[in-house]
Design an enzyme around this catalytic site. Structure first.
Site: not given
Ligand code: AMP
Length: 607
Positions: A15, A77, A198
């Site tokens: 992840d 990211k 999420d």
């Protein structure tokens, strides 16, 4: 001699998170996370370029954040595969320097060095890899890496590149929600529909997956890029500052208050009241007490926004809440009891809570890694592409070859021709988006098919194939069918799309569907009329018609040409094109066959 069965291949699941990264490996029916020497599974996705020349990654780098803010890169990211212009606003808030590099992609400058965000991701992946190797006591060379479901082609490619740089073979890029459902033991043995909720620190995502005979299909995704635990902290920061009654708090004070706010928030997930003594320079110690009911009152509007996203995803997937069989939680903020209660009430079922929401994605990636390693043959994961892919055709129209939400891997081939007589090269512009005109879509790349023999317009048959592999990476090939000339590219997007953009492009396409349709029809009509005029002229040269018929055809072609020059409205163009088409119908076959003969003759005389 007897052959022994091959040793199972070692593939880990990773992840690669915005805040933290971690690795896991298959264990029995489930998976287990790989911990560092201190027993910690989470590796902060942070890289510090220390002034003494060392590159430090993970927890140690996080600790150096305050000492070397301009040299410590976090949240890379968010920049991966994105254009400088897209991240300008976000970049202004970062303590390190972000600038625009080649192809307008965002890059990170530290001291006199310049890094692509994927290089930073590679350093984090390297740390994850070495932590995993240490935990397993053997080398690791292959992994499955997860990305958000809304990551576009460029962002997925950049993630693969990062893995490559880190010395890892990336066997598959898997969507985070898909991985999370696997971790919850939704292993495909039971068909059903799963909603993955999420809620992390900065973003909220919801995905709806359909599981059918071991195949996982993402039906819809929705979310909000600016909704998460940071906002909840901010609510408490304001509440505390109100009590301190400071007009303009300095950055150090803000930092202290923020840390206190997060602490209170986390306590309120397990206790109904939280208290805290805040000691700020120049102020008397302050006791803050807040109870869960008050906090929930502040949270309610934010959580309602997450529910609105869930409803949108359900409606996109053409489902009702009653059709959801399982609800899966991911992200630290789903530990808040109110999140669980609201979801239960909204969807009519209690969410799964058995797995640590911080670890779920990596655990699921490990299960998928084992499948890809060939050790478990019972599962197959299928993801979808978020936006349609196509090429530009005459007049700026977007011809879609692969539609949004197509399951990957997928491919499509369509035949195109050239618009200009004698053209020996054709440029193919590749776009992504839902609108009818390329100017409203995002260009992903372009390439040229050279070496076409000169032929009349409309004669070459160029087969364009779009192939999207299991990672969502696109390859486009163009072949001229008669000559076999071929050109292809793997699409490296001019720049990536943010998730907000993906959503905006989808919403735009719905809002503008009617006007787009009209604009697209007008372009098609003009192209058709133009082709009719030039085709007719050529036909008249080739065919031997009686003079009166020639005159009638010429007159009609001239009339149509005038309308084109005058930019006439669609209905007059349509009527004139139809009239010319009727007049020339009888000569078309004869002319086409002579044109073919002529073209072939031309080519032979060229070779
Ligand atoms: P993630 O991005 O998934 O790592 O989630 C991080 C967010 O979860 C941060 O805002 C944390 O403050 C929040 N968080 C972690 N644990 C808890 C908890 N027990 N209760 C409420 N929020 C939490």
């Amino acid at each position: 001699m007897t052959a022994s069965p091959p040793a199972p291949r070692l593939v880990i699941g990773i992840d690669l998170g915005t805040t933290n990264s971690l690795a896991a490996i298959r264990a029995g029916r489930g998976a287990r996370v790989l911990r560092d020497k201190d027993g910690e599974p989470l590796i902060p996705s942070i890289v510090c370029f220390h002034p003494d020349g060392r590159t430090i990654v993970g927890r140690e780098a996080k600790a150096l954040r305050l000492s070397f803010p301009e040299r410590t890169v976090f949240s890379a990211k968010r920049l991966i595969g994105r254009a400088g212009a897209e991240v300008d606003r976000e970049a202004r808030l970062l303590p390190y320097r972000v600038h625009r590099g080649e192809r307008d992609l965002a890059r990170i400058a530290v001291a006199d060095h310049d890094y692509a965000p994927e290089q930073i991701a590679a350093m984090v992946l390297q740390k994850v890899k070495s932590t995993a190797e240490h935990a397993l006591g053997q080398p690791v060379s292959a992994a499955v890496i997860t990305v958000p479901a809304w990551f576009d082609d460029g962002q997925r490619q950049a993630t693969r590149d990062a893995a490559h740089l880190a010395g890892l073979e990336c066997l598959r890029i898997v969507n985070e929600p898909t991985a999370a459902s696997l971790a919850y033991g939704i292993d495909g043995s039971k068909d059903g529909t799963v909603l993955v909720y999420d809620l992390g620190g900065g973003t909220f995502d919801v995905s709806i997956l359909r599981i059918d005979s071991g195949v996982f299909r993402v039906l819809a995704t929705s979310g909000d890029t600016h909704l998460g635990g940071d906002d909840f902290d901010q609510l408490l920061v304001e509440r505390i500052l109100g009590a301190v009654s400071v007009a303009a708090p300095d950055p150090y004070m803000l930092q202290a208050v923020r840390a206190a706010a997060e602490g209170l928030k986390i306590t309120l997930s397990s206790a109904t009241t939280a208290t805290l003594r805040l000691e700020l320079d120049g102020h008397a110690p302050l006791d803050i007490k807040i109870d869960r009911a008050e906090f929930e009152g502040l949270l309610a509007p934010y959580l309602q926004r997450t529910l609105a996203c869930c409803r949108r995803a359900l409606s996109d997937a053409s489902l009702t809440a009653a059709q959801i069989d399982d609800v899966v939680l991911v992200g630290g903020s789903t530990r808040i009891p109110m999140v669980r209660h609201l979801l239960h009430a909204e969807l009519g079922r209690a969410p799964h809570t058995g797995v640590d929401p911080d670890l779920a994605v990596a655990l699921g990636a490990a299960i998928q890694a084992d499948v890809l390693a060939g050790n478990d043959k019972s599962l197959l994961l299928l993801d979808v592409i978020p936006l349609s892919l196509g090429i530009e055709t005459l007049g700026g129209a977007m011809q879609k070859l692969i539609l949004r939400n197509s399951t990957i891997p997928t491919s499509a081939t369509e035949e195109f021709s050239i618009a200009v007589e004698g053209q020996t090269a054709v440029a193919l512009n590749i776009y992504q988006g839902e609108r009818e005109l390329v100017r409203d879509c995002r260009q992903l790349g372009s390439f040229t098919l050279h070496g076409l023999p000169p032929m009349p317009a409309g004669l070459p048959r160029i087969a364009v194939t779009f192939l999207v592999d299991a990672d969502g990476v696109l390859r486009v090939t163009a072949i001229e069918q008669r000559t076999g000339h071929e050109a292809s590219i793997q699409v490296v997007p001019t720049f990536g799309l943010s998730r907000d953009e993906v959503r905006r492009m989808m919403l735009d396409s719905i809002e503008n569907a009617q006007s787009d349709y009209v604009a697209r029809e007008a372009i098609d009509l003009r192209n058709k009329a133009q082709a009719m005029v030039s085709g007719t002229r050529k036909a008249l040269q080739l065919a031997s018609l009686p003079p009166d018929q020639t005159f009638a055809v010429q007159k009609s072609a001239r009339a149509l040409e005038k309308l084109l020059q005058a930019d006439a409205d669609a209905s007059s163009l349509k009527a004139a094109t139809e009239e010319l088409s009727k007049l020339t119908a009888t000569i078309a076959d004869d002319v086409i066959s002579s044109a073919v003969k002529r073209a072939l003759g031309d080519e032979q005389s060229h070779s």
